[in-house]
Motif scaffolding. Structure first.
Motif, short mmCIF file in Angstrom:
data_model
loop_
_atom_site.label_atom_id
_atom_site.label_comp_id
_atom_site.label_asym_id
_atom_site.label_seq_id
_atom_site.Cartn_x
_atom_site.Cartn_y
_atom_site.Cartn_z
N ALA A 1 0.86 -1.19 0.00
CA ALA A 1 0.00 0.00 0.00
C ALA A 1 0.89 1.23 0.00
CB ALA A 1 -0.92 -0.02 1.21
N SER A 2 0.27 2.39 -0.05
CA SER A 2 1.04 3.62 -0.15
C SER A 2 1.81 3.93 1.13
CB SER A 2 0.11 4.79 -0.47
OG SER A 2 -0.91 4.90 0.51
N ILE A 3 1.33 3.43 2.28
CA ILE A 3 1.99 3.74 3.55
C ILE A 3 2.93 2.62 3.99
CG2 ILE A 3 1.54 4.06 6.02
CD1 ILE A 3 -0.79 5.80 5.29
N GLY A 4 2.63 1.39 3.64
CA GLY A 4 3.50 0.29 4.05
C GLY A 4 3.22 -0.98 3.29
N GLN A 5 3.96 -2.03 3.62
CA GLN A 5 3.73 -3.33 2.99
C GLN A 5 3.81 -4.43 4.05
OE1 GLN A 5 6.80 -3.01 -0.01
NE2 GLN A 5 8.20 -4.34 1.09
N VAL A 6 3.23 -5.60 3.73
CA VAL A 6 3.08 -6.68 4.70
C VAL A 6 3.88 -7.89 4.25
CG1 VAL A 6 1.44 -8.20 5.87
CG2 VAL A 6 0.79 -5.85 5.33
N HIS A 7 4.66 -8.46 5.18
CA HIS A 7 5.44 -9.67 4.91
C HIS A 7 5.02 -10.78 5.87
CE1 HIS A 7 8.65 -7.76 2.37
NE2 HIS A 7 8.19 -6.67 2.98
N ARG A 8 5.11 -11.99 5.39
CA ARG A 8 4.87 -13.14 6.25
C ARG A 8 6.20 -13.56 6.88
NH1 ARG A 8 1.69 -18.73 4.50
NH2 ARG A 8 1.82 -19.75 6.56
N ALA A 9 6.13 -14.01 8.17
CA ALA A 9 7.37 -14.38 8.86
C ALA A 9 7.06 -15.40 9.96
CB ALA A 9 8.03 -13.13 9.45
N ARG A 10 8.15 -15.88 10.61
CA ARG A 10 8.01 -16.76 11.77
C ARG A 10 9.01 -16.30 12.82
NH1 ARG A 10 9.81 -21.43 9.95
NH2 ARG A 10 7.84 -22.02 8.96
N ILE A 11 8.49 -16.06 14.03
CA ILE A 11 9.40 -15.61 15.09
C ILE A 11 10.12 -16.82 15.70
CG2 ILE A 11 8.08 -13.52 15.59
CD1 ILE A 11 6.79 -14.93 17.93
#
Length: 559
Positions: A138-148
């Motif tokens: 999106a214009s403000i940010g982006q989303v990533h998948r992860a594992r802690i």
């Protein structure tokens, strides 16, 4: 010094971009009207061959394209305006709702840098694995998948680098333009440009602080902790800061995938009921609601429960505002248009000087149109749109929390109709509204209201002697001023001032003519053509003033 000059240059360049885009889409007259033509002359580089065909492109489409071309802050402004049916015509609101908050992804190296800056550790120390390709942008940010490190699956929202500075700079320019529009375009004051920028500023600055979204998610989770049919993703606060938000990864089917839900045997009617009942709880019980429950923000989990996503747009309702909202619904049902208008006044939607006679007539006509119809035949969204159209015609503006509530209702009803085309939102709303009205008469609620009123009156009486003494002291010392303001009064004072000035000048001219006549008869020296010079000079000056006064009277058209 150099930094300030660079900032000024950047601001001037941005002004130039805005002016060029306005020119391109046929709004050059706005540039002229608000006095930005001097900046245009300095920065104008627009090529006329790129000009949009105004004859074949509607005004709403051209304005939407302006927002898209100017970037994220203006896209957010358009999205905000799409909710303000009380301010702008419906065709503009519908067009602005098409604005998509999409943008290309930014480099993974920048993602790593932002996470290190915000969380204090490199990405490999925080996460067991982290997908480089974003799930969404999106214009403000982006989303990533992860594992802690403890094995939990999460999604990480990372803010776009430099976006805060861009937004703050754009807001500064918006405030400047809003003030110019308010000053030079009286016809645009109806849309309250400065207040709109205030509202946008609060909304977008909250959106770029990811901790706010995290707090919203936690509050929703607490409100639904005993509801097994609604799931709110957990916030991982050790992995969250202003520009990084880490949430539990939810596995489920997007509610927009109706075909997939049917193939897997989900009861769509039940899903619709769960979401709508959850929304009713948020509004009538919690006073805190998700204002954007469209299909993209609702996932259907394997067990049939629903998960809500994206908590950046949430609304608050105090018990007082909720009571006024319910009273407004009752007033419409009972045909009490006077009470409805008074409730609007209580919410600050109209001032005490507004002419409400026509508004009451239109509200009564609106109410009569739907009186006696079965709830299953009523379309809540259509009714809300029509009512807001009436309020807009009478320049009634709604508080931000009510605007968000209307948006939430429309979004939830739209979701419900996708899930179950036979669903009737009004029938589902009725029992909740009736239950809330009954609650007012519960002994504990009456006691609480009475205690609150007694406390308020007690504070008033306790403060009254000091307040009255303070007023009397001011009056005794001659410092008490009563300020009465009225546009008609100001106009009258101005006209009296002009008239008194003209009368004074007329008396002075008359005195000069009489004096010059007396001097001429004395044959006082020196003489000019056998006439006293002083008398002649005084007569000439009086004549000039007289002609000037006559010219001004004719010029203003007021004899």
């Amino acid at each position: 010094m150099i930094r300030k000059r660079l900032h000024r240059y950047a601001m001037l360049k941005r002004y130039g971009q805005i002016i060029e885009v306005l020119q391109k889409y046929g709004f050059g007259y706005v540039v002229e009207k608000i006095g930005l033509s001097s900046i245009r002359d300095l920065t104008y580089k627009f090529n006329n061959k790129d000009k949009v065909d105004r004859l074949n492109t509607s005004g709403p489409v051209r304005v939407r394209k302006i927002f898209e071309e100017l970037g994220p802050t203006y896209i957010k402004l358009g999205q905000l305006l799409s909710m303000r049916h009380d301010l702008i015509p419906l065709e503009y609101a519908v067009e602005f709702a098409k604005l998509q908050d999409e943008a290309p992804s930014f480099e993974f190296e920048e993602v790593e840098l932002i996470i290190r800056e915000e969380l204090g550790h490199p990405i490999e120390e925080l996460y067991e694995c982290f997908e480089k390709k974003p799930l969404a942008c999106a214009s403000i940010g982006q989303v990533h998948r992860a594992r802690i490190k403890d094995g939990d699956e999460v999604v990480v929202k990372v803010q776009r680098p430099g976006i805060k500075e861009v937004i703050e700079s754009d807001l500064d320019i918006m405030y400047s333009i809003a003030r110019l529009v308010d000053e030079h375009m009286p016809e645009a004051r109806l849309y309250r440009p400065i207040e709109l920028v205030d509202e946008l500023s609060r909304s977008i600055l909250a959106e770029i602080d990811y901790t706010q979204e995290g707090w919203n998610a936690d509050r929703f989770a607490d409100n639904f902790r005993e509801n097994s049919q609604v799931h709110i993703p957990r916030v991982y606060w050790d992995y969250t800061n202003t520009r990084v938000l880490t949430l539990e990864y939810i596995k489920g089917i997007k509610s927009s995938r109706v075909d997939l839900l049917d193939r897997q045997g989900f009861d769509r009617s039940n899903i619709a009921s769960v979401v709508i009942e959850a929304f009713m709880q948020q509004v009538f019980e919690d006073g805190f609601f998700h204002a954007d429950l469209h299909p993209g923000n609702i996932l259907i989990m394997e067990d049939g429960s629903v998960a809500f996503l994206d908590f950046g747009m949430a609304g608050h309702l105090s018990s007082e505002v909720c009571d006024i909202f319910l009273d407004g619904m009752v007033a419409l049902v009972n045909g009490d248009s006077s009470l409805f208008v008074e409730l609007l006044r209580d919410m600050g939607c109209i001032d005490s000087y507004a002419d409400t006679r026509l508004l009451k007539e239109d509200v009564e006509s609106f109410r009569s149109k739907y009186y006696g119809k079965a709830l299953k035949k009523l379309d809540a969204s259509m009714i809300i749109e029509e009512l807001i159209g009436i309020l807009r015609d009478h320049q009634v503006t709604m508080p931000h929390n009510i605007v968000l509530l209307v948006r939430g209702i429309v979004a939830v009803e739209g979701f419900g109709l996708i899930m179950d085309p036979d669903l009737n939102f009004s029938e589902l709303l009725e029992p909740y509204a009736k239950n809330e009205l009954k609650k007012r008469f519960y002994p504990q609620n009456l006691a609480r209201k009475a205690y609150s009123n007694i406390s308020s009156w007690t504070r008033l009486f306790r403060k009254a002697p000091n307040k009255i003494s303070h007023i009397l002291d001011h009056a005794e010392n001659g410092y008490l001023n009563i300020k009465l303001e009225s546009e008609e009064g100001k106009k009258l004072v101005s006209e009296i001032d002009v008239a008194s000035n003209r009368l004074s000048i007329s008396l002075i001219i008359s005195a000069m003519i009489v004096a010059s006549s007396l001097v001429i008869q004395t044959h006082m020296r020196p003489l000019v053509w056998g006439v006293p010079f002083l008398g002649t000079f005084s007569f000439v000056i009086a004549s000039i003033f007289g002609l000037w006064l006559i010219y001004n009277v004719f010029k203003t058209g007021r004899m």
